[in-house]
Design a protein around this motif. Structure first.
Motif, PDB file in Angstrom:
ATOM      1  N   GLY A 274     -31.769 -15.651  30.347  1.00 16.74           N
ATOM      2  CA  GLY A 274     -30.535 -16.448  30.331  1.00 16.74           C
ATOM      3  C   GLY A 274     -29.766 -16.274  29.029  1.00 16.74           C
ATOM      4  O   GLY A 274     -30.329 -15.947  27.974  1.00 16.74           O
ATOM      5  N   TYR A 275     -28.482 -16.526  29.156  1.00 16.00           N
ATOM      6  CA  TYR A 275     -27.546 -16.425  28.029  1.00 16.00           C
ATOM      7  C   TYR A 275     -28.000 -17.280  26.833  1.00 16.00           C
ATOM      8  O   TYR A 275     -28.009 -16.825  25.693  1.00 16.00           O
ATOM      9  CB  TYR A 275     -26.201 -16.885  28.608  1.00 16.00           C
TER      10      TYR A 275
ATOM     11  N   ASN B 163     -26.798  -1.446  26.066  1.00 19.93           N
ATOM     12  CA  ASN B 163     -26.417  -2.850  26.177  1.00 19.93           C
ATOM     13  C   ASN B 163     -26.410  -3.508  24.804  1.00 19.93           C
ATOM     14  O   ASN B 163     -27.374  -3.378  24.056  1.00 19.93           O
ATOM     15  CB  ASN B 163     -27.421  -3.593  27.069  1.00 19.93           C
ATOM     16  N   ASN B 164     -25.329  -4.209  24.502  1.00 22.34           N
ATOM     17  CA  ASN B 164     -25.242  -4.985  23.258  1.00 22.34           C
ATOM     18  C   ASN B 164     -25.116  -6.457  23.609  1.00 22.34           C
ATOM     19  O   ASN B 164     -24.245  -6.830  24.402  1.00 22.34           O
ATOM     20  CB  ASN B 164     -23.969  -4.627  22.475  1.00 22.34           C
ATOM     21  N   PHE B 165     -25.949  -7.277  23.018  1.00 22.50           N
ATOM     22  CA  PHE B 165     -25.735  -8.726  23.095  1.00 22.50           C
ATOM     23  C   PHE B 165     -25.553  -9.166  21.649  1.00 22.50           C
ATOM     24  O   PHE B 165     -26.510  -9.218  20.872  1.00 22.50           O
ATOM     25  CB  PHE B 165     -26.938  -9.423  23.753  1.00 22.50           C
TER      26      PHE B 165
ATOM     27  N   VAL C   1     -21.151 -15.913  20.829  1.00 21.12           N
ATOM     28  CA  VAL C   1     -21.549 -14.727  21.608  1.00 21.12           C
ATOM     29  C   VAL C   1     -20.322 -13.877  21.917  1.00 21.12           C
ATOM     30  O   VAL C   1     -19.359 -14.355  22.525  1.00 21.12           O
ATOM     31  CB  VAL C   1     -22.237 -15.139  22.922  1.00 21.12           C
ATOM     32  N   ASP C   2     -20.367 -12.634  21.493  1.00 16.92           N
ATOM     33  CA  ASP C   2     -19.283 -11.702  21.810  1.00 16.92           C
ATOM     34  C   ASP C   2     -19.359 -11.360  23.294  1.00 16.92           C
ATOM     35  O   ASP C   2     -20.377 -10.875  23.782  1.00 16.92           O
ATOM     36  CB  ASP C   2     -19.448 -10.436  20.954  1.00 16.92           C
ATOM     37  N   ARG C   3     -18.286 -11.629  24.008  1.00 14.88           N
ATOM     38  CA  ARG C   3     -18.241 -11.280  25.435  1.00 14.88           C
ATOM     39  C   ARG C   3     -18.149  -9.768  25.621  1.00 14.88           C
ATOM     40  O   ARG C   3     -18.564  -9.213  26.625  1.00 14.88           O
ATOM     41  CB  ARG C   3     -17.008 -11.916  26.104  1.00 14.88           C
ATOM     42  N   SER C   4     -17.556  -9.113  24.656  1.00 15.67           N
ATOM     43  CA  SER C   4     -17.365  -7.653  24.735  1.00 15.67           C
ATOM     44  C   SER C   4     -18.601  -6.954  24.164  1.00 15.67           C
ATOM     45  O   SER C   4     -19.493  -7.606  23.618  1.00 15.67           O
ATOM     46  CB  SER C   4     -16.123  -7.265  23.924  1.00 15.67           C
ATOM     47  N   PRO C   5     -18.641  -5.616  24.242  1.00 15.97           N
ATOM     48  CA  PRO C   5     -19.776  -4.911  23.623  1.00 15.97           C
ATOM     49  C   PRO C   5     -19.730  -4.975  22.096  1.00 15.97           C
ATOM     50  O   PRO C   5     -20.643  -4.501  21.437  1.00 15.97           O
ATOM     51  CB  PRO C   5     -19.601  -3.475  24.119  1.00 15.97           C
ATOM     52  N   CYS C   6     -18.641  -5.487  21.514  1.00 16.25           N
ATOM     53  CA  CYS C   6     -18.470  -5.648  20.064  1.00 16.25           C
ATOM     54  C   CYS C   6     -18.173  -4.295  19.408  1.00 16.25           C
ATOM     55  O   CYS C   6     -19.084  -3.482  19.189  1.00 16.25           O
ATOM     56  CB  CYS C   6     -19.687  -6.292  19.421  1.00 16.25           C
TER      57      CYS C   6
ATOM     58  N   SER D 120     -20.010  -9.637  29.249  1.00 15.74           N
ATOM     59  CA  SER D 120     -19.038  -9.755  30.355  1.00 15.74           C
ATOM     60  C   SER D 120     -19.124  -8.584  31.325  1.00 15.74           C
ATOM     61  O   SER D 120     -18.550  -8.627  32.408  1.00 15.74           O
ATOM     62  CB  SER D 120     -17.607  -9.804  29.796  1.00 15.74           C
ATOM     63  N   GLY D 121     -19.805  -7.514  30.905  1.00 17.57           N
ATOM     64  CA  GLY D 121     -19.844  -6.303  31.736  1.00 17.57           C
ATOM     65  C   GLY D 121     -18.738  -5.327  31.360  1.00 17.57           C
ATOM     66  O   GLY D 121     -18.699  -4.194  31.852  1.00 17.57           O
TER      67      GLY D 121
END
Ligand SMILES: O=C(O)[C@H]1NCC[C@@H]1O
Length: 341
Positions: free
Chosen positions: A197-198, A245-247, A255-260, A289-290
């Motif tokens: 989970g997030y 994948n970047n979180f 939390v960055d929604r984008s890949p940053c 966000s994908g």
């Protein structure tokens, strides 16, 4: 409600709203007081010291949220810059922001800061970390996808380890991409980027950032840039052709929604210097966000003291989402906003 309804309250702040891969870009249009300082870092110090109530007003609730991100255009001090910007988030002021410069490239064309040139328009954006060049696709009167060339990225420290209460020993690298990030494999936290989970991911990354901020000392020629901005949780695909994948969790557990974008340049530095990526080889990165960025290592460049960094190009697409006019009432106990969940 009738259009043209009167806005009640004072000190109107107008913004233009964009996003890149769902990560917000709230660009100040008017209402900010004069920002003093000769250099961009002096301006960043000035807003931190004297205008931080405006950041919290615009970024925190009720006008924003923990996830809001903003841009304050300022006068550039580099002769070849077309524009200069300060970045703001839920805790303070960033030194680099890739998702924002991707959106700002379009903004610079569409709002007349640079003349549009087809098929690609070049925009030099001065960021607190230095000059970032953005190339924006332009055809049939419309701006579009943008790629930016960032300041040199490099590994600051590699294969370090720390005991993180609640998680055990965590191995991590620290890399710079206009801002410093810790980069750690998510499986070490007992988590998985696709299925966990997030909240679990966010708190794992934020815990590592918090501990490292207390325990390690970063160095940069500009001491204002020598801080840990956040943590990137990754999975084991640095040496494959799969999507990376970047979180990314930065600021105060944001939390960055984008890949940053800046995190991506830091991660490319790690891939390149650990021999998992060659010059010119493209990699695709995705975030929560994908939405996707494509990145590649362009060339090596000296960063002084006999060391090299890597120049990274990252591309993505920013979109417009609206305009806002904000006010506040002086008797509002929450007039300067508050950070909630
Ligand atoms: O794309 C980036 O570089 C940024 N996004 C939010 C955190 C970073 O500043």
């Amino acid at each position: 409600m009738a259009s043209g309804a009167q806005l009640i309250g004072q000190d109107i702040l107008e913004t233009l709203e964009m996003h890149t891969c769902l990560e917000p870009v709230r660009i100040i249009q008017s209402g900010y007081p004069n920002i003093e300082g000769t250099t961009i870092l002096e301006k960043r110090q000035f807003v931190t010291k004297h205008l931080d109530h405006l950041r919290t007003r615009l970024i925190c609730e009720p006008r924003g949220s923990r996830a809001m991100y903003g841009v304050i255009p300022v006068k550039p001090d580099l002769p070849n810059a077309d524009m200069a910007v300060l970045f703001m988030h839920n805790e303070g002021y960033s030194t680099m922001c890739g998702h924002a410069v991707i959106a700002l490239g379009r903004y610079a064309i569409d709002y007349g800061i640079v003349p549009a040139v087809a098929p690609e328009t070049k925009v030099n954006i001065q960021c607190p970390c230095g000059l970032v060049t953005v190339f924006v696709e332009y055809s049939e009167g419309k701006s579009g996808r943008a790629r930016f060339i960032s300041v040199p990225s490099y590994i600051f420290s590699q294969d370090s380890q720390i005991e993180l209460p609640g998680y055990g020993v965590i191995h991590y690298d620290i890399a710079y991409g206009g801002a410093f990030y810790a980069v750690a494999l998510v499986t070490q936290f007992g988590l998985d980027l696709k299925t966990s989970g997030y909240e679990a991911l966010r708190s794992a990354a934020a815990s590592l950032t918090e501990l490292l901020r207390k325990t390690i000392k970063l160095q940069h020629t500009d001491s204002d840039l020598a801080f840990l901005y956040g943590t990137i949780l990754i999975d084991e695909n640095d040496n494959t052709e799969e999507i990376c994948n970047n979180f990314v969790v930065f600021g105060d557990a944001q939390v960055d929604r984008s890949p940053c974008g800046s995190g991506t340049t830091a991660r490319i530095a790690i891939q390149f210097y650990k021999h998992n990526l060659k010059l010119g080889q493209q990699r695709m990165f995705t975030g929560p966000s994908g939405g996707k960025f494509i990145a590649q290592a362009v060339k090596e460049e000296s960063i002084g003291a006999g060391k090299n960094g890597i120049i990274v190009e990252v591309s993505g697409h920013g979109y417009y989402s609206g305009m806002c006019r904000f006010s506040h009432e002086s008797d509002d106990p929450f007039c300067d906003g508050k950070l909630m969940d």
